[in-house]
Design a protein around this motif. Structure first.
Motif, PDB file in Angstrom:
ATOM      1  N   PRO A 294     -48.190   6.828 -22.286  1.00 38.86           N
ATOM      2  CA  PRO A 294     -47.103   7.917 -22.404  1.00 38.86           C
ATOM      3  C   PRO A 294     -45.778   7.065 -22.801  1.00 38.86           C
ATOM      4  CG  PRO A 294     -48.580   7.979 -20.668  1.00 38.86           C
ATOM      5  CD  PRO A 294     -49.081   6.946 -21.525  1.00 38.86           C
ATOM      6  N   ASP A 295     -45.779   5.558 -22.634  1.00 36.54           N
ATOM      7  CA  ASP A 295     -44.450   5.183 -23.046  1.00 36.54           C
ATOM      8  C   ASP A 295     -44.082   4.974 -24.653  1.00 36.54           C
ATOM      9  OD1 ASP A 295     -46.364   3.038 -23.736  1.00 36.54           O
ATOM     10  OD2 ASP A 295     -45.502   1.808 -22.182  1.00 36.54           O
ATOM     11  N   ARG A 348     -55.395  12.409 -20.689  1.00 37.31           N
ATOM     12  CA  ARG A 348     -54.053  12.318 -20.529  1.00 37.31           C
ATOM     13  C   ARG A 348     -53.651  13.460 -20.201  1.00 37.31           C
ATOM     14  NH1 ARG A 348     -51.306   9.893 -24.387  1.00 37.31           N
ATOM     15  NH2 ARG A 348     -52.693   9.306 -25.836  1.00 37.31           N
ATOM     16  N   GLY A 352     -47.557  12.199 -17.650  1.00 39.27           N
ATOM     17  CA  GLY A 352     -47.389  10.735 -18.085  1.00 39.27           C
ATOM     18  C   GLY A 352     -48.597  10.117 -17.478  1.00 39.27           C
ATOM     19  N   SER A 381     -52.070   4.263 -17.169  1.00 36.67           N
ATOM     20  CA  SER A 381     -50.746   4.584 -16.953  1.00 36.67           C
ATOM     21  C   SER A 381     -50.564   5.645 -15.923  1.00 36.67           C
ATOM     22  CB  SER A 381     -49.926   5.089 -18.247  1.00 36.67           C
ATOM     23  OG  SER A 381     -49.377   3.935 -19.057  1.00 36.67           O
ATOM     24  N   GLY A 384     -46.200   7.821 -16.548  1.00 36.55           N
ATOM     25  CA  GLY A 384     -45.522   7.412 -17.806  1.00 36.55           C
ATOM     26  C   GLY A 384     -45.243   5.696 -17.679  1.00 36.55           C
TER      27      GLY A 384
END
Length: 570
Positions: A294-295, A348, A352, A381, A384
């Motif tokens: 997500p980053d 996902r 995040g 993750s 995020g």
């Protein structure tokens, strides 16, 4: 029984390891390897003695637009002052640089890629290229003349001087003649030294360079370069880009590089290249979505590092502007995803939260050089932020850090009796290796489950088998369950490598509580075992070391169950 002397046993062990390494190679690789080694010992032809065809002009349209390569860490002022920075290592090499500097090979490769040429104005770019042409002659010890850096250098010289500085070059006839002569000789040399002993991304780059440079220039010889490169690409794309779109060496970093190479080929405007590339490039971009946290950065599976290739968003943006290319698909939707050829599966959501599970082979049997002993590892993750991470890659040297980064202990999976799942050796070698078996992927609306076993420890006297299941649920968290069955008593250790920004704030009978920048997570071990927190290393970029914590769960026996449950703390 007579005891074998230690030295003799060591020789036998090394020969056995070499035999296991070689048995997976294609016959053409072995022939090419012998030819390469014998040829290197006997002779090295001198490229400067070749006759050069007349320069007949450039085929590219004048409005051709290319994307500068990779993450650029060098600026004009620093280069002119004699300093270059590659792989987080800054070195004073002079201006023009000392081309034969005695530094780690990958650093030297980066010097001879000439990606830093993009930072210079025309006169400075011209100056360093002329210096290279005059002073860096072909020789056995000339790292920059190896086929891989030669391939990347040719693409950079061609794009800089016939893309960015075309008007200046065409008006500078003395330089044009010297530049064309060098490019001609380099391409001719490359065409006779294709890396068929390695194949994989190296051979792909060789073919792409022949097609790329051949698409640039008019004339009979450039046409031959183009045809040879086009034939290599036509053969290799189905091999290296399987139906799920993930590059077959299973490194998100090299996957990004291959997307860049295909995009640059398409950017030339050559219709045959565009027809060949459009569909596989679209699949590779879609697969890239699956292996990004997500980053926005890539997962660090196998040999992958941040700060080398373009950021995924840069690649998507450039590809979306390519003329004649099909519109890109929208970003991956929340929920489950699967890349079955790669063995990458995950989930996902819009908050995040992201998990990526590696239930695939370590890579192609005949080129596992960028593989790690990481079967059934995963990355996670939360909100995020990366929480459970792959260790990454520090260098490509024969070093302790290289050995560690490739080891099973450096990944979020199970180590048996202190051994790796696969026999990793030297910098890029793999002898006996394990294979995932009976992988079952079960996606659902609110999560997923995946299970399988691998035979990587069958080579041990215990004939151990590792079974793993991972279950993820949007409300109930992540549960990782391992079973290790053996014919003898073994010690099994399952590890979770935490991101360096994660802090262990509490450890008691209820579990381990970990704080990360966006919240807290609790790790429990419902099946018991010895739980401890170890010191570890995280290498998100080449030559960059960061301390981190590793949660380890250990047990001993012939039928062992280990279990981690990872849950957000509200």
């Amino acid at each position: 029984m007579q005891r074998v002397p230690m030295s003799q046993a060591s020789i036998i062990s090394k020969l056995t390891r070499l035999a296991w390494t070689a048995r997976y190679l294609k016959s053409g690789q072995i022939t090419a390897q012998v030819r390469h080694r014998v040829g290197s010992c006997l002779q090295r032809e001198h490229a400067n003695g070749q006759a050069v065809a007349e320069f007949r002009g450039c085929l590219w349209p004048r409005d051709v637009r290319f994307l500068p390569p990779g993450a650029q860490n060098n600026r004009a002022n620093g280069i002119r002052q004699g300093t270059l920075r590659f792989l987080n290592s800054e070195v004073t090499v002079g201006f023009p640089p000392r081309w034969d500097c005695q530094l780690p090979k990958l650093w030297q490769y980066n010097l001879h890629y000439f990606e830093w040429l993009w930072a210079l104005d025309y006169e400075d770019a011209k100056s360093v290229v002329l210096d290279w042409i005059e002073r860096y002659l072909l020789a056995k010890s000339a790292v920059g003349w190896e086929p891989y850096p030669t391939s990347l250098r040719l693409i950079n010289w061609t794009t800089v001087f016939w893309g960015r500085f075309r008007e200046q070059v065409e008006g500078d006839h003395v330089f044009l003649e010297k530049l064309w002569s060098s490019i001609f000789r380099q391409v001719q040399w490359l065409a006779r030294h294709l890396e068929t002993r390695l194949l994989g991304n190296h051979y792909f780059e060789n073919g792409a360079t022949l097609a790329f440079v051949g698409s640039c220039f008019k004339g009979e010889q450039p046409r031959r370069w183009f045809e040879k490169g086009h034939n290599i690409l036509r053969e290799q794309i189905p091999e290296q880009v399987p139906p799920d779109g993930m590059h077959f060496e299973l490194s998100p970093m090299y996957h990004c590089r291959m997307i860049y190479v295909l995009a640059m080929l398409a950017a030339t405007g050559n219709e045959r290249l565009k027809r060949l590339i459009a569909e596989p490039l679209g699949r590779m971009l879609k697969a890239l979505d699956a292996v990004c946290h997500p980053d926005g950065g890539i997962a660090l599976l196998n040999d992958s590092a941040l700060g080398i290739c373009h950021e995924p968003d840069e690649l998507r943006s450039f590809c979306s502007g390519l003329p004649g290319m099909a519109p890109l698909l929208p970003p991956m939707m929340p929920g489950c995803f699967a890349l079955p050829d790669a063995g990458y599966y995950g989930w996902r959501d819009l908050k995040g939260n992201y998990v990526l599970c590696d239930f695939g082979r370590i890579g192609p049997d005949y080129i596992p050089g960028h593989a790690h002993a990481d079967i059934f590892s995963f990355e996670l993750s939360l909100q995020g932020h990366r929480v459970i991470v792959d260790t990454g890659v520090h260098d490509y040297e024969v070093s302790q850090t290289r050995r560690y980064c490739r080891s099973t202990a450096a990944h979020n999976t199970v180590e048996v009796n202190g051994q790796d799942q696969c026999q990793m050796w030297a910098s890029f070698r793999v002898a006996r290796r394990g294979y995932p078996r009976d992988v079952q992927w079960r996606p659902s609306r609110k999560g997923f489950s995946i299970s399988g076993w691998h035979d990587g420890y069958h080579r041990l006297p215990s004939r151990s088998a590792h079974h793993r299941s991972i279950e993820g649920h949007c409300e109930n968290g992540l549960t990782v369950t391992d079973r290790i069955t053996s014919s003898r008593v073994v010690k099994a250790v399952s590890r979770l490598h935490l991101h360096p920004t994660c802090t262990v704030v509490r450890m008691n009978e209820a579990g381990i509580e970990v704080e990360h920048p966006k919240g807290r997570v609790r790790i429990t071990c419902p099946n018991g075992g010895i739980v401890r927190v170890e010191d570890g290393w995280y290498f998100p970029e080449f030559s960059l070391k960061e301390r981190n914590k590793v949660v380890a769960l250990e047990n001993t026996g012939t039928d062992i169950e280990l279990c981690f449950h990872v849950q957000n703390v509200t």
